[in-house]
Design an enzyme around this catalytic site. Structure first.
Site, mmCIF file in Angstrom:
data_model
loop_
_atom_site.group_PDB
_atom_site.id
_atom_site.type_symbol
_atom_site.label_atom_id
_atom_site.label_comp_id
_atom_site.label_asym_id
_atom_site.label_seq_id
_atom_site.Cartn_x
_atom_site.Cartn_y
_atom_site.Cartn_z
ATOM 1 C CE LYS A 269 -3.708 -2.075 2.818
ATOM 2 N NZ LYS A 269 -4.838 -1.875 1.897
ATOM 3 N NE ARG A 343 -10.815 -9.956 -2.143
ATOM 4 C CZ ARG A 343 -11.123 -8.972 -2.980
ATOM 5 N NH1 ARG A 343 -11.402 -9.240 -4.255
ATOM 6 N NH2 ARG A 343 -11.159 -7.731 -2.565
#
Length: 491
Positions: A269, A343
């Site tokens: 990020k 996920r």
């Protein structure tokens, strides 16, 4: 500094600021009967001069009425009092707290005589939630700037009845505040092992807690979850909580994403704002908080809470874009972006949950996608479900809990976005419909169980106070909705 002490009494505390609730448009609608007759006309004149009309949650501080042992009179609006419900009372009490917390008063008494024990108990809950502060790491200088208010008294007609009405709300409070504490902790303090230890300690309230380490998960084939944490020195964990309050009844199940820190991994990020990623475990905190609430109020239901705890770091052993992993279900996953890690954690946790416990339904909660913030802003969580009845019940429970949710679609035609050329599925589907394709990914791992996915990325943390019962910071979002869901439909 701890939260203010919050107590019940039939009389106001001597020398406190006394708050009375005013109905909109009617200066004498409630609470003024406790004042001396000679002071009422002066109070009415003062309110008229201020242009105060009693709108719900709006407060006005006045001088101390003559002949009364109070520091000041505070008028707080209750709106149309005949329609003041539990949510409204929470708004009144919490708004009152924020209006006086730094006004110099050390003690506050709110007069709710004339209201039911249920409404008085809601005022008590609101004060607990509104006055929450995570000041564990503050030094003396910062603690000196804490709110001056140190004691709150809720003045009611029947203390015993209000205490009884507050018992289940105290359990809810404990769950919400525990969840807020978890989300607020920095990642050097709260990591998979230390998090698991905190949950294990909850066996004292009646939860059964199991902690699976990497060896156990390896044997189960949880390579989707394990791949996320392989770049960290902190061992990944899967924590299983059980509350058995209904004999042999089929359980309900809650599954939470617990990424205790998310750098994005190799798909790292940007540095700006990365410190916020300590709260990427907000979904797991909501599950823990819910299990605390159910156990503490001895819910007449069986419930399972499962949280996958990992740290996503860019080590030399970290998972790479392009890697293929096999989930517990046997599904192979091409990892396109290592920052789409939540996920991958939930895939194995969901499959494990349905395979072992055969629940009535599964609800997973996760700070899953930034796309959810783009779609719904900062006030709503997205709900995706393969079952209309479950989705409707979540909607009813969230509305009753003052937690905003919005059901989102799961269109089959978007499945093609997560097709892989070298595996069964890929972990991202591109920018279009990013939250939807994430939910479609998760749906592959729920088998035939009624399931809902709550993407709480917009609401797990707030940088400004958006509700009077939710101060800036960790919100504990989801605990109220899930507790209400169980209480309303499954007990």
């Amino acid at each position: 500094m701890p939260q203010p002490t919050i107590t019940l009494s039939q009389t106001a505390a001597a020398g406190s600021a006394l708050a009375v609730i005013l109905g909109e448009g009617d200066a004498g609608s409630h609470g003024f009967e406790t004042l001396t007759p000679g002071s009422v006309s002066a109070i009415r004149s003062s309110l008229s001069a201020f242009g105060y009309k009693g709108a719900k949650g709006k407060s006005q501080i006045l001088g101390a009425p003559a002949g009364m042992d109070v520091a000041a009179l505070v008028v707080v609006g209750g709106g149309e009092l005949a329609k003041l419900d539990e949510a409204g009372m929470e708004t009144v009490a919490a708004s009152l707290y924020h209006s006086v917390k730094a006004s110099g008063f050390e003690s506050l008494s709110l007069d709710v005589t004339g209201f039911s024990p249920a409404l008085a108990a809601r005022a008590l809950l609101a004060f607990h939630l509104a006055s929450y502060r995570f000041d564990k790491y503050f030094g003396a200088a910062k603690l000196e700037k804490a709110p001056t208010l140190k004691a709150i008294t809720v003045v009611c007609d029947d203390v015993a009845a209000t205490e009884a009405a507050f018992v289940p709300l105290a359990a809810l409070r404990d769950g919400i505040l525990f969840a807020r504490d978890l989300v607020s902790e920095p990642a050097n303090v709260l990591y998979p092992q230390s998090y698991a230890d905190r949950v294990k300690a909850l066996e004292t309230i009646g939860l059964k807690v199991e902690v699976l380490g990497e060896t156990e998960m390896e044997k189960l084939g949880m390579h989707s979850l394990l791949g996320v944490g392989q770049g960290s020195r902190k061992e990944s964990k899967l924590v299983v909580m059980q509350w058995n309050g209904a004999g042999d009844a089929q359980p309900v199940a809650f599954v939470g994403k617990g990424v205790t820190f998310d750098t994005g991994g190799i798909s790292i990020k940007p540095a700006e704002g990365m410190e916020d990623m300590k709260w990427d475990m907000g979904g797991s905190a909501a599950v823990v908080g819910t299990m605390i609430a159910l156990a503490s109020r001895k819910a007449k239901a069986n419930a399972v809470g499962i949280i996958g705890l990992v740290e996503n770091m860019p080590d030399g052993n970290a998972q790479r874009p392009g890697d293929v992993v096999k989930a517990m279900s046997g599904t192979t996953i091409e990892v396109i972006n290592t920052d789409a890690e939540g996920r991958l954690v939930l895939a194995d946790a969901l499959w494990y949950c349905q395979d072992r416990f055969k629940p009535q339904f599964m609800i997973d909660l996760a700070t899953l996608t930034g796309a959810m913030i783009i779609a719904l802003g900062m006030d709503y969580a997205g709900v995706f479900s393969n079952n209309d009845e479950l989705a409707e019940r979540i909607g009813e429970a969230s509305k009753a809990s003052s937690e905003n949710t919005w059901r989102m679609p799961l269109p089959q035609q978007y499945e093609k976005q997560i097709d892989s050329k070298i595996a069964d599925i890929r972990n991202i589907g591109g920018r279009p419909a990013g939250s939807i394709t994430a939910a479609l990914f998760l749906q592959r791992f729920v088998n035939n169980v009624p399931w809902a996915h709550m993407d709480i990325a917009p609401v797990a943390w707030t940088n400004e106070q958006r509700l009077p019962t939710v101060p800036e910071g960790a919100t504990g979002f989801g605990v109220r909705t899930l507790n209400q869901l169980v209480e309303r439909f499954y007990e």
